[in-house]
Motif scaffolding. Structure first.
Motif, PDB file in Angstrom:
ATOM      1  N   THR A  80       0.845  -1.199   0.000  1.00 55.11           N
ATOM      2  CA  THR A  80       0.000   0.000   0.000  1.00 55.11           C
ATOM      3  C   THR A  80       0.879   1.247   0.000  1.00 55.11           C
ATOM      4  OG1 THR A  80      -0.081   0.218   2.422  1.00 55.11           O
ATOM      5  CG2 THR A  80      -1.704  -1.249   1.380  1.00 55.11           C
ATOM      6  N   ILE A  81       0.257   2.380  -0.329  1.00 47.97           N
ATOM      7  CA  ILE A  81       1.012   3.627  -0.360  1.00 47.97           C
ATOM      8  C   ILE A  81       1.397   4.054   1.056  1.00 47.97           C
ATOM      9  CG2 ILE A  81      -1.005   5.144  -0.323  1.00 47.97           C
ATOM     10  CD1 ILE A  81       2.376   5.620  -2.189  1.00 47.97           C
ATOM     11  N   GLU A  82       0.610   3.692   2.044  1.00 48.41           N
ATOM     12  CA  GLU A  82       0.957   4.010   3.436  1.00 48.41           C
ATOM     13  C   GLU A  82       2.232   3.260   3.847  1.00 48.41           C
ATOM     14  OE1 GLU A  82      -3.145   4.952   2.631  1.00 48.41           O
ATOM     15  OE2 GLU A  82      -2.096   3.017   2.485  1.00 48.41           O
ATOM     16  N   GLN A  83       2.311   2.006   3.444  1.00 49.60           N
ATOM     17  CA  GLN A  83       3.517   1.231   3.731  1.00 49.60           C
ATOM     18  C   GLN A  83       4.720   1.803   2.990  1.00 49.60           C
ATOM     19  OE1 GLN A  83       2.213  -2.667   2.504  1.00 49.60           O
ATOM     20  NE2 GLN A  83       1.513  -3.236   4.569  1.00 49.60           N
ATOM     21  N   PHE A  84       4.482   2.213   1.755  1.00 50.45           N
ATOM     22  CA  PHE A  84       5.580   2.794   0.980  1.00 50.45           C
ATOM     23  C   PHE A  84       6.094   4.071   1.640  1.00 50.45           C
ATOM     24  CE2 PHE A  84       7.094   5.975  -2.022  1.00 50.45           C
ATOM     25  CZ  PHE A  84       8.176   5.309  -2.562  1.00 50.45           C
ATOM     26  N   GLU A  85       5.179   4.939   2.025  1.00 50.48           N
ATOM     27  CA  GLU A  85       5.595   6.205   2.627  1.00 50.48           C
ATOM     28  C   GLU A  85       6.419   5.965   3.891  1.00 50.48           C
ATOM     29  OE1 GLU A  85       3.749  10.532   3.985  1.00 50.48           O
ATOM     30  OE2 GLU A  85       2.408   8.825   3.712  1.00 50.48           O
ATOM     31  N   SER A  86       6.017   5.020   4.687  1.00 49.71           N
ATOM     32  CA  SER A  86       6.752   4.713   5.909  1.00 49.71           C
ATOM     33  C   SER A  86       8.160   4.222   5.594  1.00 49.71           C
ATOM     34  CB  SER A  86       5.994   3.647   6.714  1.00 49.71           C
ATOM     35  OG  SER A  86       6.750   3.234   7.828  1.00 49.71           O
ATOM     36  N   ALA A  87       8.261   3.300   4.637  1.00 49.84           N
ATOM     37  CA  ALA A  87       9.569   2.759   4.258  1.00 49.84           C
ATOM     38  C   ALA A  87      10.447   3.833   3.621  1.00 49.84           C
ATOM     39  CB  ALA A  87       9.387   1.583   3.302  1.00 49.84           C
ATOM     40  N   PHE A  88       9.846   4.668   2.792  1.00 50.75           N
ATOM     41  CA  PHE A  88      10.602   5.697   2.073  1.00 50.75           C
ATOM     42  C   PHE A  88      11.157   6.739   3.045  1.00 50.75           C
ATOM     43  CE2 PHE A  88      10.827   9.429  -0.893  1.00 50.75           C
ATOM     44  CZ  PHE A  88      11.801   8.902  -1.715  1.00 50.75           C
ATOM     45  N   LEU A  89      10.367   7.132   4.019  1.00 55.40           N
ATOM     46  CA  LEU A  89      10.829   8.104   5.012  1.00 55.40           C
ATOM     47  C   LEU A  89      11.976   7.527   5.847  1.00 55.40           C
ATOM     48  CD1 LEU A  89       7.478   9.720   6.210  1.00 55.40           C
ATOM     49  CD2 LEU A  89       9.229  10.727   4.727  1.00 55.40           C
ATOM     50  N   LYS A  90      11.905   6.236   6.160  1.00 56.03           N
ATOM     51  CA  LYS A  90      13.005   5.591   6.870  1.00 56.03           C
ATOM     52  C   LYS A  90      14.270   5.597   6.016  1.00 56.03           C
ATOM     53  CE  LYS A  90      10.031   2.465   9.555  1.00 56.03           C
ATOM     54  NZ  LYS A  90       9.590   1.048   9.709  1.00 56.03           N
ATOM     55  N   ALA A  91      14.112   5.320   4.719  1.00 54.02           N
ATOM     56  CA  ALA A  91      15.271   5.308   3.821  1.00 54.02           C
ATOM     57  C   ALA A  91      15.904   6.689   3.727  1.00 54.02           C
ATOM     58  CB  ALA A  91      14.845   4.820   2.435  1.00 54.02           C
ATOM     59  N   LEU A  92      15.083   7.722   3.652  1.00 51.93           N
ATOM     60  CA  LEU A  92      15.598   9.082   3.578  1.00 51.93           C
ATOM     61  C   LEU A  92      16.323   9.466   4.863  1.00 51.93           C
ATOM     62  CD1 LEU A  92      12.604  10.954   1.885  1.00 51.93           C
ATOM     63  CD2 LEU A  92      14.845  10.498   0.857  1.00 51.93           C
ATOM     64  N   THR A  93      15.838   8.965   5.977  1.00 46.30           N
ATOM     65  CA  THR A  93      16.415   9.319   7.284  1.00 46.30           C
ATOM     66  C   THR A  93      17.692   8.541   7.571  1.00 46.30           C
ATOM     67  OG1 THR A  93      14.200   9.776   8.145  1.00 46.30           O
ATOM     68  CG2 THR A  93      15.960   9.464   9.760  1.00 46.30           C
ATOM     69  N   HIS A  94      17.689   7.241   7.262  1.00 43.55           N
ATOM     70  CA  HIS A  94      18.813   6.377   7.647  1.00 43.55           C
ATOM     71  C   HIS A  94      20.036   6.566   6.744  1.00 43.55           C
ATOM     72  CE1 HIS A  94      15.682   3.458   9.578  1.00 43.55           C
ATOM     73  NE2 HIS A  94      15.910   4.522  10.319  1.00 43.55           N
ATOM     74  N   ARG A  95      19.818   6.986   5.513  1.00 41.22           N
ATOM     75  CA  ARG A  95      20.921   7.188   4.554  1.00 41.22           C
ATOM     76  C   ARG A  95      21.805   5.939   4.448  1.00 41.22           C
ATOM     77  NH1 ARG A  95      21.070  12.157   2.620  1.00 41.22           N
ATOM     78  NH2 ARG A  95      19.955  13.828   3.713  1.00 41.22           N
ATOM     79  N   TYR A  96      21.147   4.814   4.177  1.00 37.64           N
ATOM     80  CA  TYR A  96      21.842   3.543   3.971  1.00 37.64           C
ATOM     81  C   TYR A  96      21.205   2.876   2.762  1.00 37.64           C
ATOM     82  CZ  TYR A  96      24.206  -0.849   5.034  1.00 37.64           C
ATOM     83  OH  TYR A  96      25.009  -1.961   4.953  1.00 37.64           O
ATOM     84  N   ILE A  97      21.991   2.061   2.072  1.00 37.19           N
ATOM     85  CA  ILE A  97      21.460   1.391   0.888  1.00 37.19           C
ATOM     86  C   ILE A  97      20.162   0.672   1.242  1.00 37.19           C
ATOM     87  CG2 ILE A  97      23.148  -0.446   1.341  1.00 37.19           C
ATOM     88  CD1 ILE A  97      21.505   0.308  -2.055  1.00 37.19           C
ATOM     89  N   THR A  98      19.098   1.037   0.523  1.00 32.25           N
ATOM     90  CA  THR A  98      17.758   0.537   0.845  1.00 32.25           C
ATOM     91  C   THR A  98      17.037   0.101  -0.416  1.00 32.25           C
ATOM     92  OG1 THR A  98      17.574   2.010   2.763  1.00 32.25           O
ATOM     93  CG2 THR A  98      15.532   1.129   1.865  1.00 32.25           C
ATOM     94  N   VAL A  99      16.411  -1.052  -0.357  1.00 35.85           N
ATOM     95  CA  VAL A  99      15.560  -1.549  -1.439  1.00 35.85           C
ATOM     96  C   VAL A  99      14.120  -1.546  -0.950  1.00 35.85           C
ATOM     97  CG1 VAL A  99      14.977  -3.520  -2.902  1.00 35.85           C
ATOM     98  CG2 VAL A  99      17.381  -2.980  -2.426  1.00 35.85           C
TER      99      VAL A  99
END
Length: 530
Positions: free
Chosen positions: A489-508
């Protein structure tokens, strides 16, 4: 002399002396990839981002053929690249030696130059010529073949300073001809291509277009050549373009093709122009002028020099209304509105627009998933997009690694389908090993979507070879040491994407999508009915 800071490779015994020399060259970072195709995509993405030659090494025939996909991409994308390839011992040539290929002949059709160094004393001369050729005129790849018996020889290496690249400008006669044609036109249109980016002429293009109120289109996968939110930007000439945007080209009576080779995709299978339209073609390559369409005037010039010369024209601004009308058309078909019933692909693009800094750099693979990016994402700054005009699958993620190495301070996001991502997925380990923190989005519909679309167009209901098996890309990412998320879902995507932006680590982030919505405008059932 060439100020090379990073090189990409898969190691091979045929060029061990070069690897040993790189051990002492501490000012050069060596990125060792998992596959030569991935290494060449990284070098191409790095070069396209820095506008400097990408350098890649590989071994003899097997490594060379593996990386040839990146060479072809660099050739079609006009990307400067110098490729050093190990070669069999000179005494073994012509005997079908171990891993032997005639590299000069093999790469001749997809390079600007291919040369074998047969005398160690000529190494400086030929290597410097390779860089000069890769950078000059229409940039592109050059192959340097290194026989195994030449590399160990010790000779004094004398290198000259790097040559300034010629930047030709239009003649006064050509400028006057352009002025004459502009005075006669009612509906002029600029189609801007990679030559503008290579010349770093984005600002000059902006000033020229604004001075005369001439609308601007981007050629295939050159979206960031002109700010997409500008009042004079009227669209992108790529795959699956809305017919209303194509009407802008058809209504134009004068085309100014600036730094574009007018490729098959840009010209919609060479069908977009007619004999009534006049063409001004400006390009750095003589071979490009008139290759596809015969121009009213062809100007051999650097894009920046041409725009600076044209800026002095004294022409009355009479195209404001024409530009406004075509901009309105573009805005109508590309405005990003999402509803609950829209597929997740469109929602993802909306989140990218909402959450990413405007200077973020995006790369993409080949595939229908890119249609949502091309249709709705707004590239507002230069050097924010890296895409393969060659249409190479497997490009997106390794190219993003190269782009991130070029711009470590930027947020870099790659977009791939499951088919393309799997082709170079091993480079995730390269990203982890060198700590290259990109965000890789994978749109997973368990099929080769673009091919399936064409299959349904020509052979409806006869599905063959386009379905793929289930792969957990998020799980694979975790096993390779990266962060991985699977979202529905887009809610799940937004949560994962915000974590990726914050953590600054290679993320899939693996985005599960439906097979039925095969493209931005069509479902599989729609295609079958047609």
């Amino acid at each position: 002399m060439e100020e090379i800071e990073k090189v990409f490779c898969v190691p091979g015994e045929s060029y061990l002396p070069v690897l040993d020399a790189l051990y002492d060259a501490t000012f050069i970072q060596v990125i060792s990839a998992r596959h030569e195709g991935g290494a060449s995509f990284m070098a191409e993405g790095y070069a396209k981002s820095t506008l400097k030659p990408g350098v890649v090494f590989a071994t003899r025939g097997v490594g060379a053929t593996n990386l040839s996909i990146g060479v072809h991409t660099a050739y079609q994308d006009s990307t400067p690249m110098v490729v050093f390839l190990g070669q069999v011992h000179s005494q073994f040539r012509g005997r079908e030696g171990f891993q032997e290929i005639d590299l000069e002949k093999y790469f001749a059709p997809i390079t600007k130059w291919a040369v074998e160094v047969k005398d160690a004393k000529r190494m400086p001369e030929l290597v410097q010529r390779a860089f000069k050729i890769a950078k000059s005129g229409r940039p592109g790849p050059v192959i340097v073949s290194l026989p195994e018996d030449v590399l160990p020889i010790q000779e004094e290496m004398i290198f000259r300073p790097a040559m300034n690249i010629p930047k030709p400008a239009p003649s006064e006669t050509e400028i006057n001809h352009v002025k004459q044609l502009l005075n006669q036109t009612e509906h002029p249109l600029i189609i801007a291509g990679g030559g503008v980016k290579n010349a770093q002429a984005e600002l000059e293009l902006l000033h020229f277009a604004e001075k005369y109120s001439i609308p601007v289109m981007a050629s295939f996968r050159r979206h960031d050549v002109f700010p997409n939110d500008h009042r004079l930007y009227v669209g992108h000439l790529g795959l699956g373009v809305n017919h209303n945007i194509l009407e802008t080209v058809k209504e134009a009576d004068l085309i100014i093709a600036l730094g574009t080779r007018l490729s098959e995709v840009t010209t919609q299978d060479y069908s977009l122009f007619d004999n009534k339209q006049k063409l001004i073609h400006i390009d750095i390559s003589f071979d490009t002028l008139g290759k596809v369409y015969t121009p009213e005037i062809g100007i051999l010039a650097d894009a920046k020099e041409a725009l600076k010369a044209l800026f002095s024209l004294k022409i009355q601004d009479k195209w404001t209304e024409w530009a406004r009308n075509r901009r309105n058309v573009y805005e109508k078909v590309s405005r990003l509105r999402v509803t609950k019933t829209d597929v997740i692909n469109k929602h993802v693009i909306a989140k990218l627009v909402e959450k990413l800094p405007t200077d973020s750099l995006l790369t993409n693979d080949a595939g229908n998933f890119a249609g949502w990016l091309h249709s709705f994402y707004q590239f507002k700054e230069k050097h924010t997009y890296v895409g393969p005009t060659s249409g190479a699958m497997g490009y997106g993620m390794p190219a993003a690694l190269g782009a991130k190495l070029a711009y470590p301070e930027k947020t870099v996001v790659s977009l791939s389908g499951d088919g393309g991502f799997m082709m170079t997925v091993q480079e995730l380990e390269t990203a982890v090993r060198y700590d290259i923190p990109i965000i890789a989005l994978v749109f997973n519909n368990e099929m080769y979507g673009t091919i399936r679309m064409h299959q349904e167009m020509h052979y409806p209901n006869r599905v063959m070879a386009t379905d793929l098996g289930g792969v957990s890309f998020s799980g694979m990412a975790k096993e390779l040491g990266a962060n991985g998320y699977q979202v529905h879902t887009i809610e799940q995507f937004e949560s994962a994407f915000l974590k990726a932006l914050t953590h600054r680590y290679i993320t899939v982030i693996e985005i599960l999508t439906e097979k039925e919505q095969i493209s931005v405008t069509s479902t599989i059932e729609d295609i079958r009915q047609r």
